[in-house]
Design a protein around this motif. Sequence first.
Motif, PDB file in Angstrom:
ATOM      1  N   PRO A 183       0.798  -1.233   0.000  1.00 23.23           N
ATOM      2  CA  PRO A 183       0.000   0.000   0.000  1.00 23.23           C
ATOM      3  C   PRO A 183       0.831   1.283   0.000  1.00 23.23           C
ATOM      4  O   PRO A 183       0.485   2.239  -0.704  1.00 23.23           O
ATOM      5  N   LEU A 184       1.905   1.324   0.781  1.00 25.16           N
ATOM      6  CA  LEU A 184       2.704   2.551   0.843  1.00 25.16           C
ATOM      7  C   LEU A 184       3.378   2.831  -0.497  1.00 25.16           C
ATOM      8  O   LEU A 184       3.399   3.978  -0.968  1.00 25.16           O
ATOM      9  N   ILE A 185       3.906   1.781  -1.120  1.00 23.58           N
ATOM     10  CA  ILE A 185       4.568   1.943  -2.413  1.00 23.58           C
ATOM     11  C   ILE A 185       3.550   2.330  -3.481  1.00 23.58           C
ATOM     12  O   ILE A 185       3.800   3.215  -4.311  1.00 23.58           O
ATOM     13  N   TYR A 186       2.393   1.686  -3.453  1.00 26.91           N
ATOM     14  CA  TYR A 186       1.329   2.018  -4.399  1.00 26.91           C
ATOM     15  C   TYR A 186       0.952   3.491  -4.271  1.00 26.91           C
ATOM     16  O   TYR A 186       0.829   4.208  -5.273  1.00 26.91           O
ATOM     17  N   LEU A 187       0.799   3.969  -3.038  1.00 32.42           N
ATOM     18  CA  LEU A 187       0.403   5.352  -2.818  1.00 32.42           C
ATOM     19  C   LEU A 187       1.497   6.317  -3.261  1.00 32.42           C
ATOM     20  O   LEU A 187       1.205   7.395  -3.796  1.00 32.42           O
ATOM     21  N   ALA A 188       2.747   5.933  -3.058  1.00 29.22           N
ATOM     22  CA  ALA A 188       3.863   6.795  -3.477  1.00 29.22           C
ATOM     23  C   ALA A 188       3.856   7.004  -4.987  1.00 29.22           C
ATOM     24  O   ALA A 188       3.961   8.134  -5.480  1.00 29.22           O
ATOM     25  N   PHE A 189       3.699   5.927  -5.754  1.00 29.61           N
ATOM     26  CA  PHE A 189       3.699   6.058  -7.212  1.00 29.61           C
ATOM     27  C   PHE A 189       2.427   6.734  -7.716  1.00 29.61           C
ATOM     28  O   PHE A 189       2.466   7.473  -8.704  1.00 29.61           O
ATOM     29  N   LEU A 190       1.319   6.499  -7.035  1.00 29.32           N
ATOM     30  CA  LEU A 190       0.081   7.180  -7.423  1.00 29.32           C
ATOM     31  C   LEU A 190       0.235   8.689  -7.217  1.00 29.32           C
ATOM     32  O   LEU A 190      -0.215   9.493  -8.058  1.00 29.32           O
ATOM     33  N   THR A 191       0.891   9.076  -6.121  1.00 27.26           N
ATOM     34  CA  THR A 191       1.112  10.498  -5.854  1.00 27.26           C
ATOM     35  C   THR A 191       2.034  11.107  -6.899  1.00 27.26           C
ATOM     36  O   THR A 191       1.797  12.225  -7.382  1.00 27.26           O
ATOM     37  N   LEU A 192       3.081  10.382  -7.266  1.00 25.87           N
ATOM     38  CA  LEU A 192       3.989  10.873  -8.311  1.00 25.87           C
ATOM     39  C   LEU A 192       3.238  11.094  -9.621  1.00 25.87           C
ATOM     40  O   LEU A 192       3.399  12.139 -10.275  1.00 25.87           O
ATOM     41  N   TYR A 193       2.419  10.130  -9.997  1.00 23.80           N
ATOM     42  CA  TYR A 193       1.761  10.192 -11.303  1.00 23.80           C
ATOM     43  C   TYR A 193       0.651  11.240 -11.350  1.00 23.80           C
ATOM     44  O   TYR A 193       0.501  11.948 -12.344  1.00 23.80           O
TER      45      TYR A 193
END
Length: 354
Positions: A183-193
Motif C-alpha cells: 500500500p505505501l509503495i502504491y500510494l507513493a507512485f500514485l502520488t507521483l503520477y
Amino acid sequence: MSVSRDKKRGTWTVEAWYRNSMGERHKKTKRGFTSKKKAVAWERDFLASCEERVEVTVETFVKNMYARDVYPRLRTGTKLTKDVIIDKYILPFFGKMRLCDVKAADVVRWENWLLEQGLSQSYLHTICNQFSAIFNHAVRFYRLPQNPMLAAGKVGSKRPEKEMLYWTPAEFKLFSQAIEDKPLIYLAFLTLYLSGCREGELLALRPEDIDFELNVIRIRRSYARIKGEDVIGPPKTRASKRDIVMPSLLREELHDYLAMHPEIAPTDRLFPVTKHALSHEMKRGCDLSGVKRIRIHDIRHSHVSALINSGYSPTAIADRMGHETAEVTEMYAHLFPSTQHDLVEALDGVMSDV
C-alpha cells in the motif's frame, strides 16, 4: 620581497603582511615551498585574494571568494554537484591560470577538450553553465572586465539526447495494479503520477503538507540522501514552492491511508523510504506488469504528457510543475500538437478573401 630561504631545510618561506576586513594589519607565514618561484606565486595569490582582486588563480578564486559568497545560499546537493564539476572538469585545465588571464580562445580549447571526454550533451551544457556562473560572479562583484564564455559560446545542449519516455494512463494503471500488494509503495507512485511532483518532493512530504479541505498538496521541502545522511531542504527552485490541487482519486487514497495509520504524526515523513527503494519497486512493478521500464523522473514527464493531451497550456502546466513557462515550452515542445498546419490554413483563408 618577503620571501626567504630556510638554509637548514632547503625550502622557502613567505611572510606576507595584509589587512583583514576590519582594516587590521596581520602577518601570514607559509613555509615549505620547494622553490622561490612557487613561494612568490603563493604570496601574489594570497595578497590578491585579501584585496579581492581577480589577479588570483582560478583555483584560488573558486575555492575562496566564489565559495564564500555563493555556497551559503545553495542546497547541500547543489554544492556537491558544483564541487564535482569544478574539481573534475574546470580546475585540471584552468586551476593554475589567473582568472583575469582566461581568454575566449582558452575557453574554446577547454570546450574542445570537454568534447573528447565522451560526456552527454546535457552534461556538457551543465559544465559550461557552471563555469560561466563563476565568470559572471567575478564580473559582477570583483571587476572582471567580461565573461570570456560570452565570446566563446557554449557546447552541449539542454535538450535530452534520448527520446523522452513516459507512460500512458493505461500503462500506469497496469503498473499500479502490479504493486497494490504494498500500500505505501502504491500510494507513493500514485502520488507521483497524479501530482507530477519530483521524487525528492514526494519523499519530503508530511501529513501536515496535505490540506484535505482546500484539496491541495503543499510542496515546501525536498529530500535527499547525502553521504549516508537524510537531508531535508528547500525545493529545487523558488518556483518549486507551490500548491498542487489533487485529483479526487489521489485525495481519497491519501485520506484513507492516513485514516488507517493514526500513528503517523503530522511532521513525520509520509513516505519514509529511500530513492533506491523506490527504484527497486519500480523495477518489480515493471517486471510484473510488462510495461516498459522508465526512470522515476519520467513519471513526472508522464504527468505532463497527460496534461498536454488534455489540452492544457504551457503556462498552466508550468504553474503545476514548479517550472517557468519557457522551460515547459522548451522541454516538452515535441509533445505539444503542431500548429503549423492550422497556421497555413489560416493564411490560405486570409488570401482567399483578398
